[in-house]
Design an enzyme around this catalytic site. Structure first.
Site, PDB file in Angstrom:
ATOM      1  N   ASN A 140       5.975   1.173  15.543  1.00  9.21           N
ATOM      2  CA  ASN A 140       6.387   0.042  14.676  1.00  9.21           C
ATOM      3  C   ASN A 140       7.599  -0.436  14.790  1.00  9.21           C
ATOM      4  O   ASN A 140       8.666   0.185  13.986  1.00  9.21           O
ATOM      5  CB  ASN A 140       5.881   0.230  13.354  1.00  9.21           C
ATOM      6  CG  ASN A 140       6.071  -1.004  12.493  1.00  9.21           C
ATOM      7  OD1 ASN A 140       6.434  -2.127  12.938  1.00  9.21           O
ATOM      8  ND2 ASN A 140       5.413  -1.002  11.161  1.00  9.21           N
ATOM      9  N   ARG A 169       2.814  -2.133  17.272  1.00  7.25           N
ATOM     10  CA  ARG A 169       2.551  -3.104  16.148  1.00  7.25           C
ATOM     11  C   ARG A 169       3.088  -4.272  16.583  1.00  7.25           C
ATOM     12  O   ARG A 169       4.472  -4.457  16.785  1.00  7.25           O
ATOM     13  CB  ARG A 169       2.915  -2.705  14.749  1.00  7.25           C
ATOM     14  CG  ARG A 169       2.603  -3.578  13.761  1.00  7.25           C
ATOM     15  CD  ARG A 169       2.976  -3.114  12.412  1.00  7.25           C
ATOM     16  NE  ARG A 169       2.674  -3.871  11.448  1.00  7.25           N
ATOM     17  CZ  ARG A 169       3.213  -4.735  10.680  1.00  7.25           C
ATOM     18  NH1 ARG A 169       4.495  -4.808  11.105  1.00  7.25           N
ATOM     19  NH2 ARG A 169       2.810  -5.623   9.617  1.00  7.25           N
ATOM     20  N   HIS A 175      -1.358  -9.001   7.916  1.00  2.94           N
ATOM     21  CA  HIS A 175      -2.203  -7.834   7.567  1.00  2.94           C
ATOM     22  C   HIS A 175      -3.426  -7.690   8.373  1.00  2.94           C
ATOM     23  O   HIS A 175      -4.528  -7.171   8.025  1.00  2.94           O
ATOM     24  CB  HIS A 175      -2.573  -7.677   5.931  1.00  2.94           C
ATOM     25  CG  HIS A 175      -1.146  -7.652   5.082  1.00  2.94           C
ATOM     26  ND1 HIS A 175      -1.109  -8.507   4.062  1.00  2.94           N
ATOM     27  CD2 HIS A 175      -0.045  -7.085   5.370  1.00  2.94           C
ATOM     28  CE1 HIS A 175       0.127  -7.988   3.512  1.00  2.94           C
ATOM     29  NE2 HIS A 175       0.850  -7.310   4.415  1.00  2.94           N
ATOM     30  N   ARG A 226       7.754 -12.323  -3.210  1.00  8.17           N
ATOM     31  CA  ARG A 226       7.356 -13.638  -2.710  1.00  8.17           C
ATOM     32  C   ARG A 226       6.512 -14.416  -3.758  1.00  8.17           C
ATOM     33  O   ARG A 226       5.522 -13.967  -4.299  1.00  8.17           O
ATOM     34  CB  ARG A 226       6.457 -13.340  -1.297  1.00  8.17           C
ATOM     35  CG  ARG A 226       7.119 -12.928  -0.071  1.00  8.17           C
ATOM     36  CD  ARG A 226       6.307 -13.049   0.933  1.00  8.17           C
ATOM     37  NE  ARG A 226       6.940 -12.325   1.985  1.00  8.17           N
ATOM     38  CZ  ARG A 226       6.213 -11.242   2.693  1.00  8.17           C
ATOM     39  NH1 ARG A 226       5.065 -10.937   2.364  1.00  8.17           N
ATOM     40  NH2 ARG A 226       6.720 -10.625   3.719  1.00  8.17           N
ATOM     41  N   GLU A 255      -3.378   1.580   9.257  1.00  7.85           N
ATOM     42  CA  GLU A 255      -3.053   0.646  10.207  1.00  7.85           C
ATOM     43  C   GLU A 255      -2.781   1.321  11.820  1.00  7.85           C
ATOM     44  O   GLU A 255      -3.111   0.946  12.646  1.00  7.85           O
ATOM     45  CB  GLU A 255      -1.983  -0.399  10.043  1.00  7.85           C
ATOM     46  CG  GLU A 255      -2.451  -1.171   8.838  1.00  7.85           C
ATOM     47  CD  GLU A 255      -1.531  -1.838   8.019  1.00  7.85           C
ATOM     48  OE1 GLU A 255      -0.895  -0.930   7.104  1.00  7.85           O
ATOM     49  OE2 GLU A 255      -0.970  -2.953   7.867  1.00  7.85           O
TER      50      GLU A 255
END
Ligand code: AMP
Length: 398
Positions: free
Chosen positions: A8, A91, A180, A241, A384
């Site tokens: 990643n 990723r 996601h 956010r 993940e």
């Protein structure tokens, strides 16, 4: 034995996990940080840090060389030779409309990831650096790209289009993409397994609640709708956010303060959410502690989060014409029983009810529904990296 390295890559960091796919065990993992501005590396084997050092890493290729050196180290290495790395899974944030699944990397895939840079301006260039670094250091080893947007490509037009002039979609690709995806795909599949029915027969709502959060409506194993949009800013209240707000807020703040639209959007991404409402922190644990100590704004921040999750659960059940299972995952979803209870409270009318004893604490993937609840609720640890490793195995063993 099949070994897969999962990468990643960020603009100045590179996180990795190294899997033995025979038993899906993580043999080693770590992170290279401050790439291009010094360099720091931490490497763990079997959950124990065996290497932590400052070392010069001018670019991602040198970081990958360091990772391979750690994996093959004479003292704490987990393989004897770098030729034992069978494939690498990466990723990648944004696959735009080009990718609805993972891909073995070739020149066309690299070009397409590059074309998606305007959609993922911070992440896609970094993800590309990670892929190119591995190609350079491990020529001939197959590389696979796993896109965070891919799972959501099954959304129907009524879910992904915005009600703005169609030319913005056609010319600039402005639509809902969702993020996601790897996590929603992993936990929805795992949910079907725990439920004991094929995913094709289930309507599942997956709540990925972490620093960034999103909800997905997964109907028959495919994403039907999700809460993040063109960018990860939309949807739930998150750490920093704002989630969904009236889009006119951007223009209004810009006119009132003279800030540019892009400055306002940065504020909505980095200085909003739980952080802004609580005035304390974007970290859910800090906000929870302040709420429990009686801080009013921290209390309201948490209430806003709970309510925004409920709104999506209700909305997605309505969109799918029902719901069979509800899943909580990621940092907050897996670890905070209070949030799970508070989200479920009041949803009895739609068949959702959790058992306080089964919900209590953290632990294994499990069902937490109350006896007789029509909707079955689960807590599932997202993984993940494993999902990326599994895709990589599948695509490279063909
Ligand atoms: P993630 O992005 O999945 O790593 O999740 C990060 C978020 O999970 C942060 O807001 C943390 O406060 C929250 N989190 C992590 N561990 C816990 C915990 N034990 N209890 C409550 N929240 C947690």
């Amino acid at each position: 034995m099949l070994h897969i390295l999962v990468i990643n890559a960020g603009s100045s960091s590179l996180k990795y996990q190294f899997f033995n796919m025979d038993n899906r065990e993580v043999l080693a993992k770590g992170i290279c940080e401050r790439i291009g501005a010094g360099g720091h590396m931490r490497h763990s084997v079997a959950g124990k840090v065996v290497l932590e050092k400052d070392t010069d890493m001018p670019d991602h290729s040198v970081a990958v060389e360091n990772v391979l050196a750690a994996l093959t180290d004479a003292d704490y290495g987990v393989i004897s030779d770098m030729s034992m790395v069978d494939a690498v899974g990466h990723r990648v944030l944004h696959g735009g409309q080009k990718f609805s699944g993972s891909m073995v990397v070739n020149d066309a895939v690299l070009a397409a990831i590059e074309e998606c840079i305007p959609l993922g301006p911070l992440h896609n260039p970094a993800n590309l650096m990670g892929i190119r670094a591995c190609q350079k250091v491990m020529p001939g080893v197959p590389q696979v790209a796993v896109f965070e947007t891919a799972f959501h490509q099954t959304m129907p037009e009524q879910s992904y289009l915005y009600a703005i002039p169609y030319e913005y979609y056609e010319k600039y690709g402005i639509r809902k993409y969702g993020f996601h995806g790897t996590s929603h795909r992993y936990v929805s599949a795992r949910c079907a397994e725990l439920y004991g029915k094929p995913a094709e027969e289930l309507k599942i709502i997956t709540c990925h609640l972490g620093n960034g959060s999103s909800v997905a409506a997964v109907k028959g194993g495919k994403c039907f709708d999700t809460s993040m949009g063109l960018t990860p800013l939309d949807g739930l209240v998150m750490g920093t956010r704002c989630g969904s707000i009236d889009p006119a807020v951007v223009g209004f703040i810009s006119e009132q303060t003279g800030a540019s639209a892009s400055d306002v959007v940065t504020m909505l991404n980095k200085e909003s959410g739980l952080l802004a409402v609580s005035g304390i922190s974007g970290d859910y644990r800090d906000v929870s502690a302040a709420d429990e100590a009686g801080n009013h704004r921290a209390h309201i921040a948490r209430e806003m989060l709970f309510q925004s999750i409920k709104r999506y659960i209700g909305g997605y059940a309505a969109e799918m014409g029902g719901v069979d299972a509800l899943v909580f995952t990621a940092g907050i979803g897996e670890n905070n029983d209070y949030l799970r209870q508070r989200v479920a409270d009041g949803l009895e009318f739609m068949g959702i009810s959790v058992d306080p004893a089964k919900n209590a604490g953290r632990g294994e993937d499990r069902e937490i529904s109350a006896e007789g609840a029509r909707v079955r609720t689960f807590v599932i640890s997202t993984d993940e990296e494993l999902m990326i490793a599994m895709d990589t195995e599948e695509l490279t063993s063909k």
